[in-house]
Motif scaffolding. Structure first.
Motif, short mmCIF file in Angstrom:
data_model
loop_
_atom_site.label_atom_id
_atom_site.label_comp_id
_atom_site.label_asym_id
_atom_site.label_seq_id
_atom_site.Cartn_x
_atom_site.Cartn_y
_atom_site.Cartn_z
N GLU A 1 -20.44 36.65 25.16
CA GLU A 1 -21.78 36.16 24.82
C GLU A 1 -22.32 35.23 25.90
N THR A 2 -21.45 34.43 26.52
CA THR A 2 -21.93 33.52 27.56
C THR A 2 -22.29 34.28 28.83
N LYS A 3 -21.78 35.50 28.99
CA LYS A 3 -22.12 36.33 30.15
C LYS A 3 -23.29 37.25 29.85
N GLY A 4 -23.93 37.09 28.70
CA GLY A 4 -25.11 37.88 28.37
C GLY A 4 -24.83 39.16 27.59
N ARG A 5 -23.56 39.44 27.29
CA ARG A 5 -23.23 40.61 26.48
C ARG A 5 -23.00 40.15 25.05
N SER A 6 -23.27 41.03 24.11
CA SER A 6 -22.99 40.68 22.73
C SER A 6 -21.50 40.86 22.46
N ARG A 7 -20.97 40.03 21.59
CA ARG A 7 -19.54 40.11 21.26
C ARG A 7 -19.23 41.46 20.64
N PHE A 8 -18.15 42.07 21.08
CA PHE A 8 -17.71 43.39 20.62
C PHE A 8 -18.75 44.47 20.92
N ASN A 9 -19.64 44.19 21.88
CA ASN A 9 -20.70 45.14 22.24
C ASN A 9 -21.51 45.54 21.01
N PHE A 10 -21.74 44.59 20.13
CA PHE A 10 -22.44 44.81 18.87
C PHE A 10 -23.94 44.81 19.11
#
Length: 87
Positions: A6-15
């Motif tokens: 999440e801190t790198k701009g991706r949602s956790r678990f690619n959710f």
């Protein structure tokens, strides 16, 4: 606290929602999905996915309001887990 993803701009678990117009159908990577490293040599999958990893994934889904999950893993992929996922 936010996850590293999440801190790198991706949602956790690619959710993510299936579509920007959808608030019913969502997608996610499987619990324990390894993150590919383009600098590392390709190797067979590692150790079995521990129950606490599945519990973290499940807790995250619940925190997002998910009530039902459709599992699209084939039998050989279900063998990646230390505890049976289907019961």
């Amino acid at each position: 606290p936010p996850s590293a993803a999440e801190t790198k701009g991706r949602s956790r678990f690619n959710f993510l929602a299936a579509s920007a117009r959808d608030d019913i159908v969502f997608g996610s990577e499987r619990p324990g999905q390894p993150r590919p490293n383009p600098n590392a040599p390709s190797t067979p999958r590692g150790p079995l996915v521990a129950s606490h990893v599945v519990d973290q994934w499940s807790a995250h889904m619940k925190s997002k309001g998910i009530k039902r999950v459709l599992c699209l893993l084939v039998e050989s992929e279900l063998a990646f887990y230390a505890e049976p996922l289907l019961g």
